[in-house]
Motif scaffolding. Structure first.
Motif, mmCIF file in Angstrom:
data_model
loop_
_atom_site.group_PDB
_atom_site.id
_atom_site.type_symbol
_atom_site.label_atom_id
_atom_site.label_comp_id
_atom_site.label_asym_id
_atom_site.label_seq_id
_atom_site.Cartn_x
_atom_site.Cartn_y
_atom_site.Cartn_z
ATOM 1 N N ARG A 181 39.443 14.955 43.890
ATOM 2 C CA ARG A 181 40.133 13.723 44.270
ATOM 3 C C ARG A 181 40.751 13.798 45.663
ATOM 4 N NH1 ARG A 181 43.514 10.633 39.751
ATOM 5 N NH2 ARG A 181 43.115 8.518 40.499
ATOM 6 N N ASP A 182 41.480 14.889 45.946
ATOM 7 C CA ASP A 182 42.149 14.995 47.245
ATOM 8 C C ASP A 182 41.281 15.798 48.209
ATOM 9 O OD1 ASP A 182 42.377 17.391 45.990
ATOM 10 O OD2 ASP A 182 44.479 17.741 46.485
ATOM 11 N N ALA A 183 41.680 15.774 49.471
ATOM 12 C CA ALA A 183 40.877 16.444 50.495
ATOM 13 C C ALA A 183 40.931 17.971 50.400
ATOM 14 C CB ALA A 183 41.318 15.983 51.884
ATOM 15 N N PRO A 184 42.106 18.607 50.238
ATOM 16 C CA PRO A 184 42.132 20.076 50.165
ATOM 17 C C PRO A 184 41.346 20.604 48.971
ATOM 18 C CG PRO A 184 44.328 19.203 50.576
ATOM 19 C CD PRO A 184 43.458 18.030 50.222
ATOM 20 N N GLU A 185 40.824 21.835 49.125
ATOM 21 C CA GLU A 185 40.028 22.465 48.074
ATOM 22 C C GLU A 185 40.798 23.631 47.461
ATOM 23 O OE1 GLU A 185 37.707 20.565 47.768
ATOM 24 O OE2 GLU A 185 36.857 19.947 49.675
ATOM 25 N N GLY A 186 40.330 24.087 46.308
ATOM 26 C CA GLY A 186 40.966 25.210 45.621
ATOM 27 C C GLY A 186 40.299 26.534 45.925
ATOM 28 N N GLY A 187 39.889 26.731 47.167
ATOM 29 C CA GLY A 187 39.124 27.915 47.529
ATOM 30 C C GLY A 187 39.889 29.216 47.434
ATOM 31 N N PHE A 188 41.209 29.204 47.641
ATOM 32 C CA PHE A 188 41.957 30.462 47.615
ATOM 33 C C PHE A 188 42.040 31.031 46.199
ATOM 34 C CE2 PHE A 188 44.567 30.059 51.801
ATOM 35 C CZ PHE A 188 43.377 30.197 52.499
ATOM 36 N N ASP A 189 41.971 30.183 45.175
ATOM 37 C CA ASP A 189 41.829 30.688 43.801
ATOM 38 C C ASP A 189 40.568 31.530 43.692
ATOM 39 O OD1 ASP A 189 44.045 29.968 42.352
ATOM 40 O OD2 ASP A 189 43.279 28.009 41.770
ATOM 41 N N ALA A 190 39.478 31.016 44.266
ATOM 42 C CA ALA A 190 38.195 31.713 44.186
ATOM 43 C C ALA A 190 38.219 33.003 44.999
ATOM 44 C CB ALA A 190 37.085 30.788 44.685
ATOM 45 N N VAL A 191 38.843 32.985 46.174
ATOM 46 C CA VAL A 191 38.912 34.187 47.002
ATOM 47 C C VAL A 191 39.631 35.308 46.260
ATOM 48 C CG1 VAL A 191 39.918 35.156 49.111
ATOM 49 C CG2 VAL A 191 38.779 32.949 49.187
ATOM 50 N N LEU A 192 40.743 34.982 45.620
ATOM 51 C CA LEU A 192 41.503 35.998 44.904
ATOM 52 C C LEU A 192 40.700 36.581 43.749
ATOM 53 C CD1 LEU A 192 44.180 37.489 44.706
ATOM 54 C CD2 LEU A 192 45.002 35.709 43.190
ATOM 55 N N GLN A 193 40.014 35.730 42.990
ATOM 56 C CA GLN A 193 39.218 36.236 41.874
ATOM 57 C C GLN A 193 38.060 37.105 42.363
ATOM 58 O OE1 GLN A 193 40.108 35.773 38.457
ATOM 59 N NE2 GLN A 193 41.901 35.272 39.720
ATOM 60 N N ALA A 194 37.437 36.716 43.457
ATOM 61 C CA ALA A 194 36.343 37.518 44.010
ATOM 62 C C ALA A 194 36.841 38.869 44.497
ATOM 63 C CB ALA A 194 35.674 36.759 45.155
ATOM 64 N N ALA A 195 38.111 38.944 44.868
ATOM 65 C CA ALA A 195 38.660 40.210 45.366
ATOM 66 C C ALA A 195 39.080 41.141 44.238
ATOM 67 C CB ALA A 195 39.853 39.926 46.282
ATOM 68 N N VAL A 196 39.702 40.609 43.184
ATOM 69 C CA VAL A 196 40.278 41.478 42.151
ATOM 70 C C VAL A 196 39.332 41.752 40.986
ATOM 71 C CG1 VAL A 196 42.613 40.775 42.748
ATOM 72 C CG2 VAL A 196 41.384 39.526 40.974
ATOM 73 N N CYS A 197 38.314 40.912 40.789
ATOM 74 C CA CYS A 197 37.373 41.147 39.686
ATOM 75 C C CYS A 197 36.263 42.069 40.178
ATOM 76 C CB CYS A 197 36.815 39.818 39.176
ATOM 77 S SG CYS A 197 38.073 38.690 38.515
ATOM 78 N N LYS A 198 36.626 43.311 40.482
ATOM 79 C CA LYS A 198 35.708 44.232 41.138
ATOM 80 C C LYS A 198 34.485 44.538 40.284
ATOM 81 C CE LYS A 198 39.060 47.163 41.576
ATOM 82 N NZ LYS A 198 39.833 48.378 41.904
ATOM 83 N N GLU A 199 34.693 44.762 38.980
ATOM 84 C CA GLU A 199 33.569 45.134 38.130
ATOM 85 C C GLU A 199 32.582 43.985 37.976
ATOM 86 O OE1 GLU A 199 36.714 45.577 37.416
ATOM 87 O OE2 GLU A 199 36.889 47.773 37.618
#
Length: 779
Positions: free
Chosen positions: A222-240
């Motif tokens: 709906r709004d212009a900003p995206e939720g990309g930082f949620d994805a960045v954090l998960q990609a960093a900590v979900c190492k396995e």
């Protein structure tokens, strides 16, 4: 100039107190050292204690460093072997620090060749990225081809994100649950919004990447900003789940065309729980905490990326470049590149970012104890040392960066302990573990003697002193409180006839106990000293730049004078050209005193009657010309060119904006030109022509012919102008004559001179004669 002896002025009463004053302070543990009244004299500079015959009983521990583990640096990656790749050495260091005593060790970091690369492609699948998705369908194949030119061991993964599927971030009405694009004419069909989906673990099968990308469909938030930082954090900590390898360069490519949501934005949707920094991917590899926790903060992102050695690459459109550029200053190991609107430049973007990451090394510090100070000096590929810098840029693959790390403890922990901290290059797996212990105790403290005979059985002997039991006094605990002390009073006089304890204390057991004063501290064997009876400047004791010690100002470094009001700092006297007082005076107490007649100003920079810099440097240039321009082998010009760095050129080109151009006329009527630039060292860089510029002698005949020719040409030109003006005037007069002639109306027939004497008139009339009407004319 009197300098403050910080060791003796510290009034240390024990060996441990002495060691804490300054790293140069030492303690004499010899029993019969010094005067019975002088306790503080045991704490002094080492050379003073030796001069006072302390002998070998001096306590002055020093800091030390031991390398516990140091494996050599690797030259290539581990693609073909099972050995660990070493990019940083040493790996473990132990330090024993005395407070204030800085100790240094050296570490080296190298970007090895053919190092494995793991690249995870994280893509924004909001509706505005549809054309980008169409253009990366075959990205895996093309990217792998380019990356294999840089490394033989490359793996690729893929994930996507949109935004939290709650209001106001996404469309949550029932009609939008399965298709949030309903009613959107440009693209009426899309998938429901989602936070983050991990679609492909890191793999060397690029066809799997292409296949997974082709399956994807865009969504709509709906709004212009995206939720990309949620994805960045998960990609960093979900190492396995992601599949990050231990020995590989970790690249996380974040592609988007809009701004991100950050911490506290989640409150708009009722999410007040801060992000916990943990992995929240379910069995379907979907982010399950998207609608439960707030967006992560930049600090949390930076911590988790560094913790997992991940280099984040922002691939963003041009209109959002500066925002993400600012993010890179807050998140270590992050780079930003401009992404075209359709992502056609994504491969070159990744290659550029990879080269940028591999061309620099930056040290990060983890778990630094509060009582430690760290100082860095970087030596990069140019061989130049850069104090205060812990980063090298412009490196090539295989280059080694060297860092000198100095560690200083500024106090001792309350109890014996060991602190540890870690040094790690940003984005590297390698690290250096540093263990620190504190050297805060004296060796003589281990030989303490309770109820020692040296203390008359009334105290504990330790490090040359007696620590008296309660109610006992004296340097050897020889007195007891309350007994008659009159026999000892003479020992409390500085000289015969002087008052007891200088009138500023009480005599107790042959020792003076000085009174307390509201103005400061009274001290000394006879209370003869204080720290407030020194010279003042504008009401400030020792001008605020020194310590008052026994009636005398002990100035801090950089100040001199009876009241320490005179600064030795010459930076305030430095003119814009780098010279002290513009070379027209002397710097006294931080102020210029102009000696050149006519000079004035804060740095003597104004001087209407002084010769300018060109004139002062002309002597050097003329001397060089007279002696073949060889100052190095000719001592004749040494005095006039002692502060000049000479550069000879064939032609003078003023391409340096800071250079000043000078020229003068020689005795041979030639022009000599040179430029000068003031260097930070105080010298001047003179760029001088090898030969003066001389013109050829004029030809008299040529000049005569030129003058005559010029006169003739000028005469012809004047005649031509005169003829033109006369012609114009004649034509105007003729035109005027023609105009007047055309106005003449007289002709021969109408001229009165030629008119006939007979005139005829015709009259029209009507009359009635004899009742008959006639109509005619009468002559």
């Amino acid at each position: 100039m009197t300098r403050l002896n910080i060791c003796t002025s510290g009034s240390a009463t024990s060996c441990e107190e002495c060691l804490l004053i300054h790293p140069k302070c030492a303690w004499c543990s010899k029993e019969d050292f010094g005067s019975p009244r002088s306790v503080i004299s045991r704490c002094d500079l080492r050379e003073n204690l030796i001069r006072n015959r302390c002998g070998g009983e001096i306590e002055s521990p020093t800091s030390s460093t031991h390398i516990l583990r140091s494996q050599p640096l690797s030259s290539k990656g581990s693609s073909s072997t099972d050995l660990d790749v070493i990019q940083m050495t040493p790996q473990e260091v132990a330090m024993n620090l005395r407070p204030g005593n800085k100790n240094t060790f050296q570490l080296q970091v190298r970007q090895v060749e053919d190092y494995p690369v793991d690249l995870y492609y994280l893509m924004d699948l909001s509706l505005s990225m549809k054309d980008d998705l169409d253009n990366i369908r075959n990205l895996g194949t093309k990217l792998a081809e380019e990356m294999r030119k840089l490394t033989s061991n490359f793996r690729l993964g893929f994930g996507s994100f949109v935004d939290k599927n709650i209001s106001p971030f996404s469309y949550t009405a029932p009609r939008y649950q399965t298709n949030p694009c309903i009613g959107y004419k440009l693209f009426p069909n899309c998938v429901p919004s989602f936070g983050f989906r991990h679609l492909l673990p890191l793999t060397d099968r690029v066809d799997s990447f292409n296949e997974e990308v082709r399956k994807q469909r865009v969504s709509r938030n709906r709004d212009a900003p995206e939720g990309g930082f949620d994805a960045v954090l998960q990609a960093a900590v979900c190492k396995e789940k992601i599949g990050w390898r231990k020995d590989a360069l970790h690249l996380l490519v974040f592609t988007t065309d809009d701004v991100p949501h950050i911490a506290l934005d989640g409150k708009l949707g009722g999410l007040v729980q801060p992000h916990d920094g943990q992995c929240h991917l379910n069995e379907a590899n979907e982010y399950t905490a998207s609608n439960q926790m707030d967006y992560p903060s930049l600090a949390l992102l930076g911590e988790k990326l560094a913790e997992n050695n991940i280099n984040l690459i922002f691939a963003v459109t041009k209109n959002h470049y500066m925002l993400y550029k600012n993010f890179t200053a807050l998140i270590p190991g992050t780079t930003v590149e401009i992404l075209h609107g359709d992502s056609k430049n994504i491969i070159q973007l990744i290659i550029n970012a990879y080269n940028s990451i591999r061309s620099k090394v930056e040290l990060s510090v983890w778990d630094q104890p509060e009582d430690l100070n760290l100082f860095f000096t970087a030596t990069c590929q140019d061989g130049v040392s850069y104090p205060g810098q812990r980063k090298c840029e412009g490196l090539k693959i295989g280059d080694t960066a060297t860092f000198d790390v100095s560690v200083e403890a500024w106090n001792c922990p309350s109890r014996h302990t060991e602190h540890r901290f870690t040094l790690r290059p940003v984005g590297f797996r390698d690290s250096l573990e540093v263990g620190v212990t504190y050297n805060c105790t004296c060796g003589c403290s281990t030989g303490l003697e309770p109820d020692s005979t040296r203390c008359n059985g009334n105290g504990t002997y330790i490090c040359g002193l007696c620590e008296c039991n309660p109610s006992y006094l004296g340097t050897r605990c020889e007195c007891q409180e309350g007994e008659n002390q009159s026999v000892y009073q003479n020992l409390c006089r500085e000289a015969e006839g002087k008052p007891l304890c200088s009138g500023r204390g009480e005599c107790s057991c042959n020792q003076c106990s000085c009174f307390e004063s509201e103005f400061g501290k009274i001290y000394g064997p006879f209370c003869e000293c204080d720290n407030f009876s020194c010279a003042r400047n504008k009401g400030v004791l020792c001008s605020g730049h020194g310590e008052c010690h026994c009636g005398e100002c002990k100035c801090h470094a950089g100040y001199i004078g009876d009241n320490c009001n005179c600064s030795t700092d010459i930076s305030t006297c430095q003119a814009k050209d780098g010279q002290i007082c513009s070379d027209r005076g002397h710097c006294v107490c931080g102020q210029c005193q102009c000696t050149e007649p006519g000079a004035f100003g804060e740095t003597c920079e104004k001087c209407p009657t002084c010769p300018d810099a060109c004139s002062t440097k002309r002597d050097c240039v003329e001397c060089l010309l007279r002696h073949s321009g060889k100052p190095a082998g000719n001592q004749t010009c040494h005095s006039s060119c002692k502060d000049e760095v000479i550069t000879w050129v064939d032609t003078t080109v003023k391409d340096d904006q800071e250079a000043t151009l000078c020229f003068y006329k020689t005795a041979q009527d030639c022009v000599m030109m040179f430029t000068y630039v003031e260097l930070p060292s105080g010298k001047t860089n003179l760029t001088v022509l090898k030969e003066p510029e001389c013109g050829t002698a004029p030809n008299a005949m040529t000049i005569l012919l030129a003058v005559v020719g010029s006169i003739v040409l000028i005469g012809i030109a004047l005649l031509a102008i005169w003829k033109l003006l006369v012609t114009i005037h004649d034509r105007r007069e003729f035109a005027k004559f023609q105009s007047e002639r055309s106005r003449a109306r007289y002709e021969m027939a109408s001229n009165p001179l030629y008119r006939k004497p007979i005139s005829t008139h015709t009259v029209d009339f009507t009359f009635n004669k004899f009742n008959k009407s006639y109509n005619g004319t009468v002559d």
